[in-house]
Design a protein around this motif. Structure first.
Motif, mmCIF file in Angstrom:
data_model
loop_
_atom_site.group_PDB
_atom_site.id
_atom_site.type_symbol
_atom_site.label_atom_id
_atom_site.label_comp_id
_atom_site.label_asym_id
_atom_site.label_seq_id
_atom_site.Cartn_x
_atom_site.Cartn_y
_atom_site.Cartn_z
ATOM 1 N N UNK A 34 1.047 -1.256 -0.218
ATOM 2 C CA UNK A 34 -0.741 -0.211 -0.011
ATOM 3 C C UNK A 34 0.945 0.671 0.063
ATOM 4 N N UNK A 35 0.330 2.021 0.070
ATOM 5 C CA UNK A 35 1.186 3.049 0.349
ATOM 6 C C UNK A 35 1.990 3.657 0.885
ATOM 7 N N UNK A 36 1.892 2.588 2.330
ATOM 8 C CA UNK A 36 2.825 3.137 3.438
ATOM 9 C C UNK A 36 4.317 1.980 2.836
ATOM 10 N N UNK A 37 4.140 1.249 2.373
ATOM 11 C CA UNK A 37 5.637 0.126 1.567
ATOM 12 C C UNK A 37 6.218 0.759 1.241
ATOM 13 N N UNK A 38 7.136 0.069 2.009
ATOM 14 C CA UNK A 38 8.714 0.884 1.419
ATOM 15 C C UNK A 38 9.122 0.269 0.155
ATOM 16 N N UNK A 39 9.777 1.227 -0.991
ATOM 17 C CA UNK A 39 9.424 0.167 -2.073
ATOM 18 C C UNK A 39 11.376 1.754 -2.476
ATOM 19 N N UNK A 40 11.954 0.330 -3.605
ATOM 20 C CA UNK A 40 13.244 1.207 -4.200
ATOM 21 C C UNK A 40 13.517 0.701 -5.680
ATOM 22 N N UNK A 41 14.534 1.576 -6.339
ATOM 23 C CA UNK A 41 14.755 0.935 -7.604
ATOM 24 C C UNK A 41 15.979 1.547 -7.640
ATOM 25 N N UNK A 42 16.983 0.653 -8.533
ATOM 26 C CA UNK A 42 18.247 0.876 -8.322
ATOM 27 C C UNK A 42 18.424 2.532 -9.303
ATOM 28 N N UNK A 43 18.711 3.116 -8.400
ATOM 29 C CA UNK A 43 19.131 5.047 -8.923
ATOM 30 C C UNK A 43 18.369 5.632 -8.410
ATOM 31 N N UNK A 44 17.212 4.928 -7.317
ATOM 32 C CA UNK A 44 16.369 5.717 -6.748
ATOM 33 C C UNK A 44 17.179 6.423 -5.076
#
Length: 119
Positions: free
Chosen positions: A39-49
């Motif tokens: 959901x909106x609180x889930x921590x997300x990441x991608x290379x380059x973020x």
């Protein structure tokens, strides 16, 4: 034009264990978004973020990619759904607010089903 969110591999932190999971495509994340696994609180990441792990609500390119193909679900709402009254801010349950690292208070808007920065 390919959406930038579609070109990267996304990771998210499992809400219960905080373990990073991935890589995921946007399509895979959308399935989890729709089944409320993220959901909106889930921590997300991608290379380059550059910001590192970021609440999904603050990653506009991913949030819009997840919501982009939900259009087909909006149509059966009819005109009535659009006019539900929003609760005044002081009636929003505390579970529906969070403060980002930058000190911005976000409030979950149940009508739009989205986190919004409160003014």
């Amino acid at each position: 034009g390919e959406d930038p969110a579609h070109r990267v591999e996304w990771y998210f932190q499992e809400p219960t264990t905080r373990q990073p999971a991935g890589p995921w495509t946007v399509q895979q994340l959308r399935k989890r978004w729709r089944s409320n696994q993220i959901n909106g609180l889930t921590l997300v990441w991608h290379a380059g973020l550059e910001a590192g792990w970021t609440p999904l609500a603050e990653v506009s390119e991913l949030k819009s990619a997840l919501r982009m193909e939900e259009g087909e679900e909006d149509e059966d709402e009819g005109p009535v759904g659009k006019h539900r009254k929003r609760a005044p801010l002081d009636e929003v349950p505390l579970t529906h607010t969070y403060t980002s690292e930058l000190g911005v208070l976000y409030v979950y808007d149940e009508i739009d089903e989205d986190w919004k920065a409160s003014e």
